[in-house]
Design a protein around this motif. Sequence first.
Motif, PDB file in Angstrom:
ATOM      1  N   LEU A   1       0.471   3.837  -2.999  1.00 20.42           N
ATOM      2  CA  LEU A   1      -0.095   5.159  -2.728  1.00 20.42           C
ATOM      3  C   LEU A   1       0.924   6.265  -3.002  1.00 20.42           C
ATOM      4  O   LEU A   1       0.595   7.298  -3.579  1.00 20.42           O
ATOM      5  CB  LEU A   1      -0.583   5.247  -1.273  1.00 20.42           C
ATOM      6  CG  LEU A   1      -1.734   4.302  -0.910  1.00 20.42           C
ATOM      7  CD1 LEU A   1      -2.109   4.470   0.560  1.00 20.42           C
ATOM      8  CD2 LEU A   1      -2.952   4.564  -1.773  1.00 20.42           C
TER       9      LEU A   1
ATOM     10  N   THR B   1       0.835  -1.217   0.000  1.00 19.83           N
ATOM     11  CA  THR B   1       0.000   0.000   0.000  1.00 19.83           C
ATOM     12  C   THR B   1       0.864   1.259   0.000  1.00 19.83           C
ATOM     13  O   THR B   1       0.556   2.222  -0.705  1.00 19.83           O
ATOM     14  CB  THR B   1      -0.943   0.022   1.224  1.00 19.83           C
ATOM     15  OG1 THR B   1      -0.181  -0.235   2.398  1.00 19.83           O
ATOM     16  CG2 THR B   1      -2.045  -0.989   1.098  1.00 19.83           C
TER      17      THR B   1
ATOM     18  N   GLY C   1     -11.927   7.747  -7.596  1.00 20.55           N
ATOM     19  CA  GLY C   1     -11.007   6.600  -7.598  1.00 20.55           C
ATOM     20  C   GLY C   1     -10.274   6.499  -6.263  1.00 20.55           C
ATOM     21  O   GLY C   1     -10.063   5.402  -5.733  1.00 20.55           O
TER      22      GLY C   1
ATOM     23  N   ILE D   1     -11.519  -0.035  -0.534  1.00 22.11           N
ATOM     24  CA  ILE D   1     -10.974  -1.392  -0.725  1.00 22.11           C
ATOM     25  C   ILE D   1      -9.943  -1.697   0.386  1.00 22.11           C
ATOM     26  O   ILE D   1      -9.965  -2.766   0.990  1.00 22.11           O
ATOM     27  CB  ILE D   1     -10.321  -1.524  -2.131  1.00 22.11           C
ATOM     28  CG1 ILE D   1     -11.410  -1.450  -3.195  1.00 22.11           C
ATOM     29  CG2 ILE D   1      -9.527  -2.817  -2.253  1.00 22.11           C
ATOM     30  CD1 ILE D   1     -10.891  -1.261  -4.595  1.00 22.11           C
TER      31      ILE D   1
ATOM     32  N   LEU E   1     -10.400   3.381  -3.762  1.00 24.02           N
ATOM     33  CA  LEU E   1      -9.202   2.668  -3.325  1.00 24.02           C
ATOM     34  C   LEU E   1      -9.164   2.590  -1.794  1.00 24.02           C
ATOM     35  O   LEU E   1      -8.848   1.537  -1.221  1.00 24.02           O
ATOM     36  CB  LEU E   1      -7.962   3.422  -3.837  1.00 24.02           C
ATOM     37  CG  LEU E   1      -6.619   2.768  -3.541  1.00 24.02           C
ATOM     38  CD1 LEU E   1      -6.509   1.409  -4.223  1.00 24.02           C
ATOM     39  CD2 LEU E   1      -5.478   3.662  -3.998  1.00 24.02           C
TER      40      LEU E   1
END
Lengths: 345, 651
Positions: B358, B354, B446, B453, B450
């Motif tokens: 990110l 992540t 988006g 999720i 994200l």
Amino acid sequence: MRIDDHNATVAKLRAMYGKRMKVSDYNELAAQRRISDIAEMLRNKQNYSETLSGINSNTIHRGMLEDLLRRSIYDNYLKITSFEHIAGEVFFDYRQIQAEVREILNAVHYINAKSEQHIEKMPMYLDKLTRFSQIELAKARTREDLLKALVKTPYDDIIAKIPLRKSGKLDYNPIEKALRSYLYEHILSSDYFQTEESKPLYNLITIDIELINIINAYRMTEYFEYTPEKIRANMLPFPGKLNSAIRNDLMNAPDGKEFIARFSHSYYGRVMTARGIEINGDLEIEAQKLRYQYARHALHTSTSPMLSVYAYMFLFETEVNNITTIIEGIRYGLSEKELFDMIII
Amino acid sequence: MASIERMTLVNIAGMTKDLDITLLKLSECGCFHIESATGLADKKRGFNTDKEANPYIAPLKTLQEISARYNVNYEFVDYSDIDNKTVEAVNGYLKKTLEKLEKYAEKKKDLNESLSVHEQALFQIEHLEGMSVDFQRLFHCEHIKVRFGRIPVDSYAKLPYYNEKVFYFTYFSKEKEFYWGVYFVPVNYSAEVDEIFDSLYFERMRIPDFVEGVGVDAVDAMNKAIAEDKAGIEDCEDNIAEILATEKTHLNKVYSRILTQHDQFELRSKAAVVNSKFYIVGFIPSSFNDEFESIFREITSVSIVMQPAEENGKLKPPIKLNNNKFSEPFGMFVEMYGLPSYNGFNPTNLVAITYTLLFGMMFGDVGHGFCVALLGFILWHRKRMALGRIMERIGCSSMIFGFLFGSLFGFEDLPFFTHFFTAIGLGGILPFHTANTANALPIIIGAIALGVIIMIISIVINIVTGVRAKEYEEALFANNGIAGLIFFVGILVMLLSMVLGWGIVTPLYIVLVVVLPLLVMFLRDPLSSWIKREPYKFGSPGEFIATNFFELFEFLLGYASNALSFVRIGGFVLSHAIMMSVVMLLAGVESGHPNIAIVIFGNLFVMGLEGFIVAIQVLRLEFYEIFSRFYKGNGKAFTPVKLQTHVIEKN
């Protein structure tokens, strides 16, 4: 440029007042026990850093420190009046006359006491400001010497009119009254006081005069047991907030206790109560606290450079007096509480 | 695969004569996490910790003293050739060396004092430089007293007042507040005049009687004395340096030996001792079991018993994260937050993925990513900074996203990207220009998607770890348990259904997917007690309802605020693009003749400023939005015992 247009001076004065000694600073000062520590602490305060920059904190003498602190009043005045070049403007010479009057009264005091120590306490930095030689003034031992030292100044005539007392000494009270009257007459005779804008400054000065009169009248009643007539004769002849009946009532008080009781019911007594200033015996300090509050209010609210300079100089002088009081108090081993009771904040 | 290394509990018992060699082997093997045996040893059987005073403290202190006073940095070296020397012999050597050094140090100290006196005298007589009379002649005056010093400017102005008094004052120099000078007074009048000058705050200064010559000569003489002092000090320093250079090799050996033996002795305090037997307990990674046993095979008196890590309830197994090559550097972030419990979940892989993803998105630019990766490469390979390895990874991620965004050092219209994506058939979609205002809304949506999720993954991890740790109430009824997951996903589906018109939201759906999970979360405490078959103690109904209502309200707020927190991903994608477009505008790229200096400075500025902010923001997302859902960080680190071989810290 009109004198009232010096807004930058007003702003600067407020900023300078912002750097004053706060309660926490006085606490810190009162907690010191050595002159070197006091000097070091003050040297780090913005208001005194310049005046004390050249000293050695470890070796400085208490008397010299006090002299230097008093000089900071003069330094500050020069700084303020040179900021927008207002030194030569009408009214601003009042500090010069104030300084001269103070030195002459000191001279009278030393002459009467037959003391030669006047020179030691003499602020020589004022020599450029005064219209007479300070050395000559310090050398005066008689009335003739005094008049000779003051020749060709306005004070020559003023003092010449007042005869010696039967004891052969200079008559201090009439001289003081005459000199202070000259000072305030000079201030209030300025053209500025013919204008409407001058009212707040006029009020502040006449309140100051009246409170000085009250303090003096109280001293004369409590410590010297003067008769009401004698007290009245020594009062500065200017109007104030109190009418003549109330003034007379105060001066007729048989003793200090009664004086304070009558004062508590006067206009000033009521104002002091409303402003949280307790009247419980030390009228000199309490009345000075009221003067301090009036000056502080004037500085916060006024846009007049003259009123602001007058108010600021009083506030700053009070601060210096507070510091010297603390230094003296420490010398005599007073507690922090006793010291705090003696300062004006 | 990232996991938590399995541990074995090791109990070691043996004869005390073999204690030192056992401890040495334990520290050499580099995989033994020692626990204090004191609390575990059977007191009834007389086990106690070794209370003997450490004999190596004294020589170590002397070594530290030498290091601190003479600025010596020791190195750890082979000391086998001095191994047989007694502690007394080592102490003797150190004492002798210290004495040699002290001799010069003392001399240096004296010279420094002399220098200080001379410098002070110079300061004084410099103010009297204008004087043309020999100081010695003045000092020897019989009938005249001479007083040097300074008088305040204000007091100086008062001197004319005393014209009739018998003294003479003259000054040689003037400062802001003082005149520096001297007054002469006949001996008979000195008391009166001294009093006058005292009252004028005259600060008398005592000129040392060694000062001689007239003002200028005295200054020269003093300068000479100062130069001699300085030369003497330098000489002492040279001698000290020479002694240290001669003894350096031996001092390093002594230091290495003493430090090793000192630490070894300290380790003994971890062992429990009774009569002639000792007992040590600790953990080793299970993968090391065989090798560990073989180390002690040759010491016959020492026996080793291995047990499962959680066999002894008093000892919590230490945590050693087992990470793969990609995720290993990100272990730093996990350790920063706190290590997982022994049966918990190692989140390093999740963080690695992540964080990389990110950061790449929020800082997408081929050029910037390359610079970050290059800087990371240098920091790791030159300075061994752990952060460098993370920078290598996130820099590559930035490059990948920069490629997809068609951005190179802020230039977004380079034809290469368009040609490339057209050639591979993705021309209609890529490059995805983040500076294009039409793309702003999809980017924000988006980002939230994200985030949602990632939140769902975090909740699922919490459920799995909860079940594994048998914490069913956390796994089933909590806001990050099954109830919370059903509610959260249910609400999301409901929102999508409303937008896309799926028409699946029925009263039954609302009851089962929204109301029921909420009710379960509301009643999670009584339900937990029910599962544990423990009685639940109700307080007052009002208190129960109020407490649980507000907690439930906080959960709901948490879902919304956590999801919205991920908007920052989109925000930084946009801000990166906007900041670079400002740089391009200032550089006048449109005109066709860009100002290269502005382009370079602007890129450096954006990289520096935004790089830092993005790195911090992503870390914040990791800790607050992800870790808070499943991670407790209450484990203790696996720290194998080892003897110090580093340079000791100076006091």
